[in-house]
Design an enzyme around this catalytic site. Structure first.
Site, PDB file in Angstrom:
ATOM      1  N   ALA A   1      -6.208  -9.939   2.052  1.00 48.24           N
ATOM      2  CA  ALA A   1      -7.559  -9.941   1.471  1.00 48.24           C
ATOM      3  C   ALA A   1      -8.562  -9.119   2.277  1.00 48.24           C
ATOM      4  O   ALA A   1      -9.734  -9.066   1.931  1.00 48.24           O
ATOM      5  CB  ALA A   1      -8.052 -11.384   1.342  1.00 48.24           C
TER       6      ALA A   1
ATOM      7  N   TYR B   1      10.012   2.417  -0.343  1.00 43.00           N
ATOM      8  CA  TYR B   1       8.839   1.757  -0.950  1.00 43.00           C
ATOM      9  C   TYR B   1       9.166   1.381  -2.400  1.00 43.00           C
ATOM     10  O   TYR B   1       8.921   0.241  -2.820  1.00 43.00           O
ATOM     11  CB  TYR B   1       7.597   2.657  -0.895  1.00 43.00           C
ATOM     12  CG  TYR B   1       6.403   2.005  -1.565  1.00 43.00           C
ATOM     13  CD1 TYR B   1       5.808   0.873  -1.019  1.00 43.00           C
ATOM     14  CD2 TYR B   1       5.892   2.492  -2.770  1.00 43.00           C
ATOM     15  CE1 TYR B   1       4.732   0.234  -1.652  1.00 43.00           C
ATOM     16  CE2 TYR B   1       4.817   1.868  -3.406  1.00 43.00           C
ATOM     17  CZ  TYR B   1       4.245   0.747  -2.845  1.00 43.00           C
ATOM     18  OH  TYR B   1       3.188   0.120  -3.461  1.00 43.00           O
TER      19      TYR B   1
ATOM     20  N   PRO C   1      -0.017  -1.422 -10.948  1.00 38.74           N
ATOM     21  CA  PRO C   1      -0.906  -0.271 -11.012  1.00 38.74           C
ATOM     22  C   PRO C   1      -0.262   1.011 -10.492  1.00 38.74           C
ATOM     23  O   PRO C   1       0.629   0.964  -9.642  1.00 38.74           O
ATOM     24  CB  PRO C   1      -2.075  -0.669 -10.098  1.00 38.74           C
ATOM     25  CG  PRO C   1      -1.607  -1.827  -9.283  1.00 38.74           C
ATOM     26  CD  PRO C   1      -0.256  -2.256  -9.764  1.00 38.74           C
TER      27      PRO C   1
ATOM     28  N   THR D   1      -8.962   1.649  -1.381  1.00 37.23           N
ATOM     29  CA  THR D   1      -7.944   0.894  -0.651  1.00 37.23           C
ATOM     30  C   THR D   1      -7.629   1.681   0.628  1.00 37.23           C
ATOM     31  O   THR D   1      -8.024   2.847   0.761  1.00 37.23           O
ATOM     32  CB  THR D   1      -6.629   0.762  -1.447  1.00 37.23           C
ATOM     33  OG1 THR D   1      -6.008   2.057  -1.511  1.00 37.23           O
ATOM     34  CG2 THR D   1      -6.845   0.246  -2.852  1.00 37.23           C
TER      35      THR D   1
HETATM   36  P1  NAP Z   1      -4.585  -1.899   1.559  1.00 37.69           P
HETATM   37  O1  NAP Z   1      -5.997  -1.548   1.280  1.00 37.69           O
HETATM   38  O2  NAP Z   1      -3.906  -1.222   2.723  1.00 37.69           O
HETATM   39  O3  NAP Z   1      -4.460  -3.476   1.725  1.00 37.69           O
HETATM   40  C1  NAP Z   1      -3.279  -4.090   2.166  1.00 37.69           C
HETATM   41  C2  NAP Z   1      -3.565  -5.522   2.617  1.00 37.69           C
HETATM   42  O4  NAP Z   1      -2.321  -6.119   3.041  1.00 37.69           O
HETATM   43  C3  NAP Z   1      -4.521  -5.604   3.792  1.00 37.69           C
HETATM   44  O5  NAP Z   1      -5.442  -6.649   3.575  1.00 37.69           O
HETATM   45  C4  NAP Z   1      -3.622  -5.928   4.976  1.00 37.69           C
HETATM   46  O6  NAP Z   1      -4.337  -6.735   5.904  1.00 37.69           O
HETATM   47  C5  NAP Z   1      -2.507  -6.729   4.306  1.00 37.69           C
HETATM   48  N1  NAP Z   1      -1.264  -6.675   5.089  1.00 37.69           N
HETATM   49  C6  NAP Z   1      -0.488  -5.580   5.320  1.00 37.69           C
HETATM   50  N2  NAP Z   1       0.521  -5.913   6.155  1.00 37.69           N
HETATM   51  C7  NAP Z   1       0.384  -7.229   6.445  1.00 37.69           C
HETATM   52  C8  NAP Z   1       1.099  -8.145   7.274  1.00 37.69           C
HETATM   53  N3  NAP Z   1       2.187  -7.766   7.958  1.00 37.69           N
HETATM   54  N4  NAP Z   1       0.670  -9.420   7.356  1.00 37.69           N
HETATM   55  C9  NAP Z   1      -0.433  -9.824   6.661  1.00 37.69           C
HETATM   56  N5  NAP Z   1      -1.145  -9.020   5.859  1.00 37.69           N
HETATM   57  C10 NAP Z   1      -0.750  -7.728   5.766  1.00 37.69           C
HETATM   58  O7  NAP Z   1      -3.658  -1.566   0.297  1.00 37.69           O
HETATM   59  P2  NAP Z   1      -3.777  -1.952  -1.266  1.00 37.69           P
HETATM   60  O8  NAP Z   1      -3.644  -0.693  -2.020  1.00 37.69           O
HETATM   61  O9  NAP Z   1      -4.925  -2.832  -1.529  1.00 37.69           O
HETATM   62  O10 NAP Z   1      -2.394  -2.738  -1.439  1.00 37.69           O
HETATM   63  C11 NAP Z   1      -2.305  -4.052  -1.953  1.00 37.69           C
HETATM   64  C12 NAP Z   1      -1.027  -4.165  -2.780  1.00 37.69           C
HETATM   65  O11 NAP Z   1      -1.112  -3.292  -3.911  1.00 37.69           O
HETATM   66  C13 NAP Z   1       0.255  -3.768  -2.044  1.00 37.69           C
HETATM   67  O12 NAP Z   1       1.277  -4.699  -2.360  1.00 37.69           O
HETATM   68  C14 NAP Z   1       0.576  -2.389  -2.616  1.00 37.69           C
HETATM   69  O13 NAP Z   1       1.960  -2.108  -2.550  1.00 37.69           O
HETATM   70  C15 NAP Z   1       0.088  -2.553  -4.036  1.00 37.69           C
HETATM   71  N6  NAP Z   1      -0.207  -1.301  -4.746  1.00 37.69           N
HETATM   72  C16 NAP Z   1      -1.106  -0.404  -4.256  1.00 37.69           C
HETATM   73  C17 NAP Z   1      -1.349   0.785  -4.955  1.00 37.69           C
HETATM   74  C18 NAP Z   1      -2.322   1.843  -4.454  1.00 37.69           C
HETATM   75  O14 NAP Z   1      -2.258   2.999  -4.898  1.00 37.69           O
HETATM   76  N7  NAP Z   1      -3.246   1.518  -3.560  1.00 37.69           N
HETATM   77  C19 NAP Z   1      -0.682   1.029  -6.162  1.00 37.69           C
HETATM   78  C20 NAP Z   1       0.225   0.085  -6.644  1.00 37.69           C
HETATM   79  C21 NAP Z   1       0.446  -1.086  -5.934  1.00 37.69           C
HETATM   80  P3  NAP Z   1      -4.257  -6.642   7.512  1.00 37.69           P
HETATM   81  O15 NAP Z   1      -3.972  -5.214   7.871  1.00 37.69           O
HETATM   82  O16 NAP Z   1      -5.616  -7.134   7.961  1.00 37.69           O
HETATM   83  O17 NAP Z   1      -3.159  -7.580   7.889  1.00 37.69           O
END
Ligand code: NAP
Length: 255
Positions: free
Chosen positions: A10, A150, A180, A186
């Protein structure tokens, strides 16, 4: 009592936007991630703005014991579990892949999701209600060059969404996924490219989805009447039509 949603990851991106979206609909929150300072700031912001209760739990989702210890601090039912924490690391052809990146993606995107689901689902089964929403991706549906591991983790998320639903639907539990394509606002690209700001500039020439667009889709799923389970929402920006089909003629929708 208000509904309560637990959102992993979050502190940034889609998880952060989802926390704000749910808070604006008067839902109490349990927010998890590793960056304690950001969790604390978010708790202050959401409690002050929306008058909801926010519990923050700071732990690494890859660590099974840390997950269990954190979840043992929750003393109320979790109505909605949003398995969002996840990441891509690197972009390499398979023969050049970095093993540490592979481990990190598998441990976070698959094993972390499983640990959390294993810890939270027994309470849902006992209460005969609950909703689990997983963050899939277009990478759950189609692979792209150099996306090997991935994409494999996100295919696994889709398989688990279906398998968990098959196990839990007779208990009145809904299991959904949002899938998505590219999402900005992000840290996803920065994390993937090790905070290399130049490499991470992948949204300069088209408008992808925003984290708020995805958060709204997640809230839509969570707010359907109890007899409706939206199984999957596959969503892309208008300038994207597939993993490799992106209209990079400019950011048409910036105003
Ligand atoms: P983001 O901005 O990098 O956010 C990722 C979140 O996951 C951060 O809050 C991070 O918090 C947390 N996280 C990562 N590793 C962790 C760990 N080992 N333990 C606990 N928390 C962890 O990326 P996002 O795009 O919002 O991604 C969220 C989800 O959407 C992911 O599952 C991603 O695969 C999916 N997604 C993203 C996209 C895109 O283009 N952005 C597209 C499709 C799907 P901390 O670093 O503070 O731990």
């Amino acid at each position: 009592m208000k509904k309560c949603a637990l959102i992993t990851g979050a502190t940034s991106g889609i998880g952060l936007a989802t926390a704000r979206e749910f808070a604006s609909h008067d839902i109490d929150l349990i927010l998890t991630a590793r960056r304690a300072d950001r969790l604390a700031e978010l708790k202050t912001e959401l409690e002050a703005t929306h008058g909801i209760e926010v519990l923050t739990l700071c732990f690494d989702i890859r660590n099974q014991e840390e997950c269990a210890e954190a979840i043992s601090k929750i003393n109320r039912p979790v109505d909605i579990l949003i398995n969002n924490a996840g990441l891509a690391r690197g972009l390499s052809s398979i023969e050049e892949g970095d093993l540490a990146h592979w481990e990190e993606m598998i441990d976070t995107n698959i094993k972390g999701l499983l640990y959390m689901t294993r810890l939270i689902s027994p309470g849902m089964v006992k209460r005969k209600s609950g909703h689990i929403i997983n963050l899939g991706s277009t990478a759950s549906k189609e692979v792209y060059p150099k996306g090997n591991v991935y994409c494999a983790t996100k295919f696994a998320v889709e398989a688990l969404t279906k398998a968990i639903r098959a196990d839990l639907y007779t208990h009145g539990i809904r299991v959904s996924q949002v899938s998505p394509a590219h999402v900005e606002e992000t840290e996803f690209a920065r994390v993937r490219f090790d905070w290399d700001q130049e490499k991470a500039k992948i949204y300069n020439d088209f408008n992808p989805l925003t984290s708020k667009d995805v958060a709204e889709a997640i809230y839509f799923m969570a707010s359907r009447p109890p007899h409706v389970n939206v199984q999957d929402i596959l969503m892309m920006g208008t300038q994207q039509a597939g993993g490799m089909l992106i209209d990079r003629s400019g950011r048409r929708y910036d105003h």
